[in-house]
Write a protein that holds these residues in place. Structure first.
Motif, PDB file in Angstrom:
ATOM      1  N   SER A  73       0.829  -1.209   0.000  1.00 46.73           N
ATOM      2  CA  SER A  73       0.000   0.000   0.000  1.00 46.73           C
ATOM      3  C   SER A  73       0.864   1.261   0.000  1.00 46.73           C
ATOM      4  CB  SER A  73      -0.935   0.017   1.207  1.00 46.73           C
ATOM      5  OG  SER A  73      -0.214   0.124   2.424  1.00 46.73           O
ATOM      6  N   ASN A  74       2.174   1.101   0.219  1.00 41.54           N
ATOM      7  CA  ASN A  74       3.092   2.235   0.181  1.00 41.54           C
ATOM      8  C   ASN A  74       3.413   2.681  -1.243  1.00 41.54           C
ATOM      9  OD1 ASN A  74       3.987   2.838   3.026  1.00 41.54           O
ATOM     10  ND2 ASN A  74       4.450   0.654   2.966  1.00 41.54           N
ATOM     11  N   LEU A  75       2.909   1.958  -2.234  1.00 46.40           N
ATOM     12  CA  LEU A  75       3.214   2.273  -3.619  1.00 46.40           C
ATOM     13  C   LEU A  75       2.000   2.885  -4.309  1.00 46.40           C
ATOM     14  CD1 LEU A  75       5.315   0.001  -2.813  1.00 46.40           C
ATOM     15  CD2 LEU A  75       5.371  -0.575  -5.248  1.00 46.40           C
ATOM     16  N   GLY A  76       2.120   4.156  -4.707  1.00 51.92           N
ATOM     17  CA  GLY A  76       1.113   4.775  -5.557  1.00 51.92           C
ATOM     18  C   GLY A  76       1.367   4.425  -7.016  1.00 51.92           C
ATOM     19  N   ILE A  77       0.673   5.086  -7.907  1.00 52.65           N
ATOM     20  CA  ILE A  77       0.750   4.737  -9.328  1.00 52.65           C
ATOM     21  C   ILE A  77       2.152   4.948  -9.889  1.00 52.65           C
ATOM     22  CG2 ILE A  77      -0.140   5.245 -11.630  1.00 52.65           C
ATOM     23  CD1 ILE A  77      -2.787   6.056 -10.293  1.00 52.65           C
ATOM     24  N   SER A  78       2.744   6.121  -9.638  1.00 57.32           N
ATOM     25  CA  SER A  78       4.084   6.371 -10.179  1.00 57.32           C
ATOM     26  C   SER A  78       5.128   5.504  -9.498  1.00 57.32           C
ATOM     27  CB  SER A  78       4.454   7.852 -10.056  1.00 57.32           C
ATOM     28  OG  SER A  78       4.527   8.259  -8.703  1.00 57.32           O
ATOM     29  N   SER A  79       4.890   5.131  -8.239  1.00 55.80           N
ATOM     30  CA  SER A  79       5.804   4.224  -7.536  1.00 55.80           C
ATOM     31  C   SER A  79       5.826   2.862  -8.217  1.00 55.80           C
ATOM     32  CB  SER A  79       5.370   4.060  -6.079  1.00 55.80           C
ATOM     33  OG  SER A  79       5.270   5.299  -5.421  1.00 55.80           O
TER      34      SER A  79
END
Length: 487
Positions: free
Chosen positions: A350-356
């Motif tokens: 969940s620490n990863l957004g789209i750009s991540s």
């Protein structure tokens, strides 16, 4: 050759800024303290433990670092997530610094600090008169508005109208002056046009353009790059690991500047610029629109040291959107668990957004292209988290229907496991020069930069060394400023 002089510019502006901070009991952290936040005085750390991460409290300036412990509220270890082979499908260790634990939930608050503070402590910005304008494709304007609020400065956000609902809701709650410009994250010129329009309206609008101001890249060079270096040393207990690469979306070219630092420390390390395939600016001198929010494109930022970029990787925006569901939808988590991914890793996604996620896919491409092994480490940045994109999940469900473990398996296999080395380019000297030359059209023709300085950027390495290492001079100004505030 351009001038680069950080002497005090306006004594009256400086006095007003000191008065403002004295009235509000504000002390400004140095870049060195944000680089090594464990050295922040104990009394400040103790106070931080009683202050929320998102509170509009000036002490949260000290939390603009990569070591916030959200459990204790104090300074802890480096915030990072390592994606195991069960997720990436490659042997190489892919490790990302986590931006979620910054105030605002994204690392861009550091870039905005790097742009605003030097102007404040050198008498260039009048907090009683100027409005701080933050042109952005998403998180930078949030960071700038937050920093402005901590200092009692009027913040102005400019961002494309198609950015996620969460961003606009937050800006409204912060009481920012908001301008939504045409298009999506690739419509950067429209943002610049709005800046010029505001400047023509009133000299109160003070533009902090992240794409052109070296405070952005200097913060990442000195804080993010240094932190990656420390994390590598922390992971390399066996002494066998090799730092092979650093991956960053180009965006405003602040985050990718950490790669310049790392290449000084690890000369064989490679810097990989990640972008959207639907807008392949660096890969094909192209244009377009895409859904990888917040990375900005269709031009080469003024502060991007293209000569230090070794690869360009373009990611189909469909891939991170599909993996966003795998990583966050209950059905996606169910699939991962049945595939043998441990619960702690699933929780960390969940620490990863789209750009991540896009950064991660570029790291996978790089690892496959170079046939990296378990002793090779590729670092990247997880700029923000799912907190910015829950509305996107809802939109995907409304468009595609309820998610299932079977669909999650299809998405993981096609988007991650079978991620290929297509749309990855290893840059030659002249490939880099061709990308650098694109700056002319945006910055000299449109934005009034000097072509002589553009040539300095390419032919004079000292140009970049001077800008990346200006923070020692800025820290002296900050210390003098704080001393005056305390009187």
């Amino acid at each position: 050759m351009d001038s680069w002089n950080w002497s005090i510019q306006n004594e009256e502006f400086l006095k007003l800024a000191i008065k403002r901070c004295k009235e509000r009991n504000i002390q400004i952290p140095t870049f060195e303290q944000l680089r090594n936040p464990q050295n922040i005085p104990a009394d400040i750390q103790n106070k931080l433990a009683k202050i929320g991460l998102q509170d509009v409290n000036p002490l949260n300036l000290y939390r603009i670092n990569w070591r916030n412990d959200i459990k204790t509220g104090k300074i802890g270890g480096i915030n990072y997530v390592e994606l195991p082979s069960s997720i990436t499908g490659v042997k190489a260790r892919i490790v990302g610094l986590v931006g979620r634990n910054f105030p605002t939930g994204a690392h861009k608050v550091g870039a905005s600090f790097g742009c605003l503070i030097p102007f404040l402590v050198s008498g260039r910005f009048n907090p009683d008169y100027h409005k701080a304008v933050w042109p952005s494709t998403g998180n930078y304007c949030r960071g700038g508005v937050f920093d402005s609020a901590l200092l009692g400065v009027h913040g102005v956000a400019i961002l494309p109208e198609e950015m996620s609902k969460e961003r606009f809701d937050w800006l409204e709650q912060m009481g920012a002056e908001v301008f939504a410009t045409y298009g999506c994250e690739s419509n950067v010129k429209e943002i610049y046009d709005k800046c010029h329009e505001l400047e023509a309206t009133s000299d109160q609008y003070y533009i902090f353009n992240q794409f052109a101001q070296f405070g952005n890249s200097a913060w990442h060079y000195n804080v993010t790059g240094y932190t990656v270096h420390q994390l590598f040393n922390q992971l390399n207990t066996s002494g066998k690991l090799k730092l092979r690469g650093y991956v960053s979306a180009t965006g405003s070219a602040g985050t990718i500047s950490a790669g310049d630092y790392l290449k000084h420390q690890f000369p064989t390390a490679k810097v990989v610029a990640s972008e959207a395939l639907q807008c392949p600016t660096l890969l094909q001198n192209g244009y377009g629109a895409h859904r990888i929010e917040g990375i900005g494109d269709k031009h080469v930022p003024w502060i991007h040291n293209v000569k230090n970029t070794d690869y360009v990787a373009a990611i189909d925006d469909e891939d991170p959107m599909r993996l966003l569901r795998v990583f966050n939808d209950p059905a996606g988590k169910e699939f991962l668990a049945k595939s043998g991914v441990d619960a702690a890793t699933i929780e960390s996604l969940s620490n990863l957004g789209i750009s991540s996620i896009a950064n991660s896919l570029s790291a996978v491409k790089f690892a496959k292209y170079n046939e990296l092994t378990e002793n090779d480490v590729v670092f990247t940045i997880f700029t923000d988290s799912i907190d910015m994109y829950n509305s996107r999940l809802d939109e995907l469900t409304a468009e595609l229907g309820a998610y299932t473990p079977h669909q999650a398996e299809i998405d993981w296999v096609s988007c991650m496991k079978h991620q290929a080395i297509d749309n990855l380019k290893e840059l030659t000297y002249y490939d880099r020069k061709a990308i650098h030359n694109l700056k002319y059209f945006t910055w000299v023709e449109q934005q009034g930069k000097d072509v002589a300085e553009l040539n300095e950027q390419w032919y004079n390495e000292e140009y970049w060394n001077t800008r990346f290492n200006t923070v020692a001079e800025w820290d002296k100004l900050i210390e003098q400023f704080n001393a005056e505030v305390k009187k």
